[in-house]
Scaffold this motif. Structure first.
Motif, PDB file in Angstrom:
ATOM      1  N   GLY A 376       0.810  -1.210   0.000  1.00  0.00           N
ATOM      2  CA  GLY A 376       0.000   0.000   0.000  1.00  0.00           C
ATOM      3  C   GLY A 376       0.844   1.261   0.000  1.00  0.00           C
ATOM      4  O   GLY A 376       0.554   2.218  -0.719  1.00  0.00           O
ATOM      5  N   ILE A 377       1.897   1.272   0.841  1.00  0.00           N
ATOM      6  CA  ILE A 377       2.774   2.451   0.899  1.00  0.00           C
ATOM      7  C   ILE A 377       3.532   2.630  -0.409  1.00  0.00           C
ATOM      8  O   ILE A 377       3.603   3.725  -0.972  1.00  0.00           O
ATOM      9  CB  ILE A 377       3.765   2.310   2.069  1.00  0.00           C
ATOM     10  CG1 ILE A 377       3.019   2.374   3.407  1.00  0.00           C
ATOM     11  CG2 ILE A 377       4.830   3.406   2.013  1.00  0.00           C
ATOM     12  CD1 ILE A 377       3.892   2.092   4.602  1.00  0.00           C
ATOM     13  N   ALA A 378       4.123   1.532  -0.879  1.00  0.00           N
ATOM     14  CA  ALA A 378       4.954   1.624  -2.086  1.00  0.00           C
ATOM     15  C   ALA A 378       4.141   1.962  -3.322  1.00  0.00           C
ATOM     16  O   ALA A 378       4.645   2.640  -4.231  1.00  0.00           O
ATOM     17  CB  ALA A 378       5.701   0.309  -2.295  1.00  0.00           C
ATOM     18  N   SER A 379       2.885   1.530  -3.365  1.00  0.00           N
ATOM     19  CA  SER A 379       2.099   1.718  -4.579  1.00  0.00           C
ATOM     20  C   SER A 379       1.921   3.186  -4.937  1.00  0.00           C
ATOM     21  O   SER A 379       2.070   3.584  -6.098  1.00  0.00           O
ATOM     22  CB  SER A 379       0.729   1.041  -4.435  1.00  0.00           C
ATOM     23  OG  SER A 379      -0.027   1.648  -3.387  1.00  0.00           O
ATOM     24  N   GLY A 380       1.615   4.016  -3.936  1.00  0.00           N
ATOM     25  CA  GLY A 380       1.449   5.445  -4.207  1.00  0.00           C
ATOM     26  C   GLY A 380       2.736   6.091  -4.671  1.00  0.00           C
ATOM     27  O   GLY A 380       2.737   6.922  -5.589  1.00  0.00           O
ATOM     28  N   MET A 381       3.841   5.708  -4.049  1.00  0.00           N
ATOM     29  CA  MET A 381       5.137   6.291  -4.416  1.00  0.00           C
ATOM     30  C   MET A 381       5.562   5.863  -5.818  1.00  0.00           C
ATOM     31  O   MET A 381       6.053   6.670  -6.619  1.00  0.00           O
ATOM     32  CB  MET A 381       6.195   5.871  -3.387  1.00  0.00           C
ATOM     33  CG  MET A 381       5.923   6.375  -1.982  1.00  0.00           C
ATOM     34  SD  MET A 381       7.178   5.809  -0.814  1.00  0.00           S
ATOM     35  CE  MET A 381       6.558   6.549   0.702  1.00  0.00           C
ATOM     36  N   ILE A 382       5.370   4.573  -6.115  1.00  0.00           N
ATOM     37  CA  ILE A 382       5.752   4.071  -7.437  1.00  0.00           C
ATOM     38  C   ILE A 382       4.909   4.720  -8.524  1.00  0.00           C
ATOM     39  O   ILE A 382       5.419   5.139  -9.570  1.00  0.00           O
ATOM     40  CB  ILE A 382       5.614   2.538  -7.491  1.00  0.00           C
ATOM     41  CG1 ILE A 382       6.639   1.878  -6.577  1.00  0.00           C
ATOM     42  CG2 ILE A 382       5.771   2.028  -8.925  1.00  0.00           C
ATOM     43  CD1 ILE A 382       6.468   0.379  -6.425  1.00  0.00           C
ATOM     44  N   MET A 383       3.618   4.837  -8.269  1.00  0.00           N
ATOM     45  CA  MET A 383       2.746   5.423  -9.277  1.00  0.00           C
ATOM     46  C   MET A 383       3.047   6.905  -9.473  1.00  0.00           C
ATOM     47  O   MET A 383       3.024   7.406 -10.604  1.00  0.00           O
ATOM     48  CB  MET A 383       1.295   5.227  -8.871  1.00  0.00           C
ATOM     49  CG  MET A 383       0.298   5.715  -9.919  1.00  0.00           C
ATOM     50  SD  MET A 383      -1.346   5.097  -9.573  1.00  0.00           S
ATOM     51  CE  MET A 383      -2.345   6.304 -10.444  1.00  0.00           C
ATOM     52  N   ALA A 384       3.352   7.616  -8.362  1.00  0.00           N
ATOM     53  CA  ALA A 384       3.688   9.039  -8.485  1.00  0.00           C
ATOM     54  C   ALA A 384       4.994   9.238  -9.253  1.00  0.00           C
ATOM     55  O   ALA A 384       5.150  10.193 -10.015  1.00  0.00           O
ATOM     56  CB  ALA A 384       3.781   9.673  -7.099  1.00  0.00           C
ATOM     57  N   ALA A 385       5.952   8.298  -9.066  1.00  0.00           N
ATOM     58  CA  ALA A 385       7.267   8.425  -9.711  1.00  0.00           C
ATOM     59  C   ALA A 385       7.264   7.887 -11.137  1.00  0.00           C
ATOM     60  O   ALA A 385       8.036   8.361 -11.978  1.00  0.00           O
ATOM     61  CB  ALA A 385       8.326   7.694  -8.893  1.00  0.00           C
ATOM     62  N   THR A 386       6.403   6.907 -11.420  1.00  0.00           N
ATOM     63  CA  THR A 386       6.389   6.287 -12.758  1.00  0.00           C
ATOM     64  C   THR A 386       4.983   6.365 -13.350  1.00  0.00           C
ATOM     65  O   THR A 386       4.576   7.391 -13.855  1.00  0.00           O
ATOM     66  CB  THR A 386       6.885   4.826 -12.686  1.00  0.00           C
ATOM     67  OG1 THR A 386       6.076   4.091 -11.760  1.00  0.00           O
ATOM     68  CG2 THR A 386       8.333   4.764 -12.228  1.00  0.00           C
ATOM     69  N   SER A 387       4.257   5.251 -13.264  1.00  0.00           N
ATOM     70  CA  SER A 387       2.900   5.218 -13.813  1.00  0.00           C
ATOM     71  C   SER A 387       2.160   4.011 -13.264  1.00  0.00           C
ATOM     72  O   SER A 387       2.758   3.098 -12.689  1.00  0.00           O
ATOM     73  CB  SER A 387       2.930   5.135 -15.345  1.00  0.00           C
ATOM     74  OG  SER A 387       3.495   3.904 -15.753  1.00  0.00           O
ATOM     75  N   TYR A 388       0.858   4.021 -13.484  1.00  0.00           N
ATOM     76  CA  TYR A 388       0.020   2.884 -13.085  1.00  0.00           C
ATOM     77  C   TYR A 388       0.422   1.636 -13.869  1.00  0.00           C
ATOM     78  O   TYR A 388       0.436   0.527 -13.326  1.00  0.00           O
ATOM     79  CB  TYR A 388      -1.444   3.231 -13.343  1.00  0.00           C
ATOM     80  CG  TYR A 388      -2.433   2.131 -13.036  1.00  0.00           C
ATOM     81  CD1 TYR A 388      -2.748   1.795 -11.720  1.00  0.00           C
ATOM     82  CD2 TYR A 388      -3.074   1.439 -14.067  1.00  0.00           C
ATOM     83  CE1 TYR A 388      -3.663   0.787 -11.440  1.00  0.00           C
ATOM     84  CE2 TYR A 388      -3.996   0.439 -13.796  1.00  0.00           C
ATOM     85  CZ  TYR A 388      -4.294   0.119 -12.472  1.00  0.00           C
ATOM     86  OH  TYR A 388      -5.201  -0.875 -12.198  1.00  0.00           O
TER      87      TYR A 388
END
Length: 428
Positions: A376-388
């Motif tokens: 859950g934590i990593a998902s927001g960061m990864i999506m903000a830095a890259t993409s869905y």
């Protein structure tokens, strides 16, 4: 606890059926409570925090709360039985749901974060309930016992997301933010589940399983689908299966509502996609349980990893405007999680002796919940830095790590079975 019956096998079967009925009834309620945070948790956090980069925080918090509760419910169940552990967990989930409603109403971010943590108790308890279905049956029926409890969650879990708009309007009528409406439903649903279990789950299935003669045969024939791996290998393989599938599922699922909102989809479309996802999580359970019992734990666990990879590819390549393809991707995501959960649960239950089973199950579910919190934590960061799309593909590839874990356990089970086979000597 003692069970006085002229036919212990008949007594066990009758208690198993009663237990399954009661637990399934409670799961209908708890499913609705479970769905609230999944559907609007990230949106509520983004609204109150003013940023989407932390929109994975609610999932992380109620998953962290789920982690702590999994351990506590497991230990409480070990000492006092399933009834005490499950009732306490659902009561805490109801309290957390009410706290989220209050936090949204008064605009308190601190109360929101604390309440989401407590709300996670309901998620953990919903999953722990699956073990109650397997307490009274042998390995040949464990997959189906677990799946029966899971499928009961479907009714409430699918209805919950589709009530987002209705509960939102009802909340606004009472001057409560619309996104808090589903959490009000969750509070009521979890309270209902706790009440059913507290009143009706008697005798306690875990305590009864210790008093009755064992359901499983003295020796499981080598080569059967339910032949267990050695204890350590079995627990490791089952835990790895559930940890990896939970991490991937939570990461992709959490960011799907945020992704859809960013591309102009409303709450109704989001609720529909999440409802399809939750149906994929629970509705296939009867078939999954049958496959686990008939085909084997290991092949189903491998299928979980492959299905999650397919989900990642479909979600990554789906056009932003296509609700149908997103729904398909989330259905596959739910199916992969279901395959991993049922097979992993059966592997764990096979490996853990009844005397310490609840404690072991609680510890494993702690790891599962922590993996979900990390996702859950990593998902927001990864999506903000890259993409869905990147998040989805990365999750699918990670899910394939299930395969070496279960393959190792399978090899050890086969070696043990071969060592235990009676040696045949040729006549001289």
């Amino acid at each position: 606890m003692t069970i006085d019956a002229p036919d212990p096998a008949a007594a066990r079967e009758a208690l198993y059926r009663r237990t399954l009925t009661v637990v399934m009834a409670s799961q209908v309620f708890s499913g609705a409570g479970l769905a609230a945070g999944v559907t609007v948790g990230a949106l509520l956090a983004a609204s109150m925090l003013g940023t989407t980069s932390l929109s994975g925080l609610p999932s992380a918090l109620f998953t962290a709360g789920s982690a702590a509760t999994a351990l506590l419910v497991g230990r409480l169940s070990q000492r006092l039985g399933r009834r005490a552990g499950l009732t306490a967990g659902y009561a805490a989930g109801a309290l957390g749901g009410a706290g989220v409603v209050l936090a949204a109403t008064i605009g308190s971010i601190v109360l929101l974060l604390v309440s989401l943590l407590v709300y996670g108790a309901g998620t953990a308890t919903n999953l722990q309930a699956r073990y109650a279905g397997a307490d009274l049956v042998g390995p040949q029926r464990r997959g189906r016992a677990v799946s029966s409890v899971l499928v009961a969650t479907t009714l409430g879990a699918v209805a919950g997301p589709n009530l987002v708009t209705v509960t939102g309007h009802a909340a606004q009528h009472w001057h409560i933010p619309a996104l808090a409406g589903p959490f009000a439903l969750a509070a009521v649903a979890y309270a209902g589940a706790a009440t059913i279990l507290f009143i009706l789950l008697r005798p306690d299935p875990l305590l009864a399983s210790r008093a009755l003669p064992p359901a499983e045969p003295a020796a499981v024939p080598a080569g059967t689908p339910h032949a267990p791996a050695p204890r350590t290998a079995g627990v490791t393989a089952g835990a790895a299966t559930m940890v990896l599938t939970q991490l991937v599922m939570v990461a992709v699922m959490t960011m799907t509502p945020v992704h859809m909102k960013a591309h102009g989809h409303g709450l109704g479309a989001t609720g529909l996609v999440i409802a399809v996802h939750i149906a994929g999580m629970y509705l296939p359970s009867p078939v999954t349980g049958l496959l686990v019992d008939r085909v084997g734990r290991i092949p189903v666990a491998v299928a979980a990893g492959v299905t999650l990879l397919a989900a990642g590819i479909v979600s990554a390549t789906a056009p932003e405007s296509s609700v149908g393809l997103l729904a398909l991707a989330l259905a596959l995501l739910g199916l992969g999680w279901n395959l991993g959960l049922v097979s992993g649960t059966a592997i764990i239950t096979d490996a853990a002796p009844v005397q310490t089973r609840a404690k072991t199950q609680g510890a494993v579910d702690l790891c599962v919940a922590l993996a979900g919190a990390g996702g859950g934590i990593a998902s927001g960061m990864i999506m903000a830095a890259t993409s869905y799309a990147t998040l989805s593909v990365a999750g699918g590839v990670l899910a394939l790590a299930v395969i070496p874990f279960v393959a190792s356990a399978d090899r050890r089970a086969r070696r043990r079975a071969a060592a235990e086979e009676p040696r045949v000597t040729s006549p001289v």
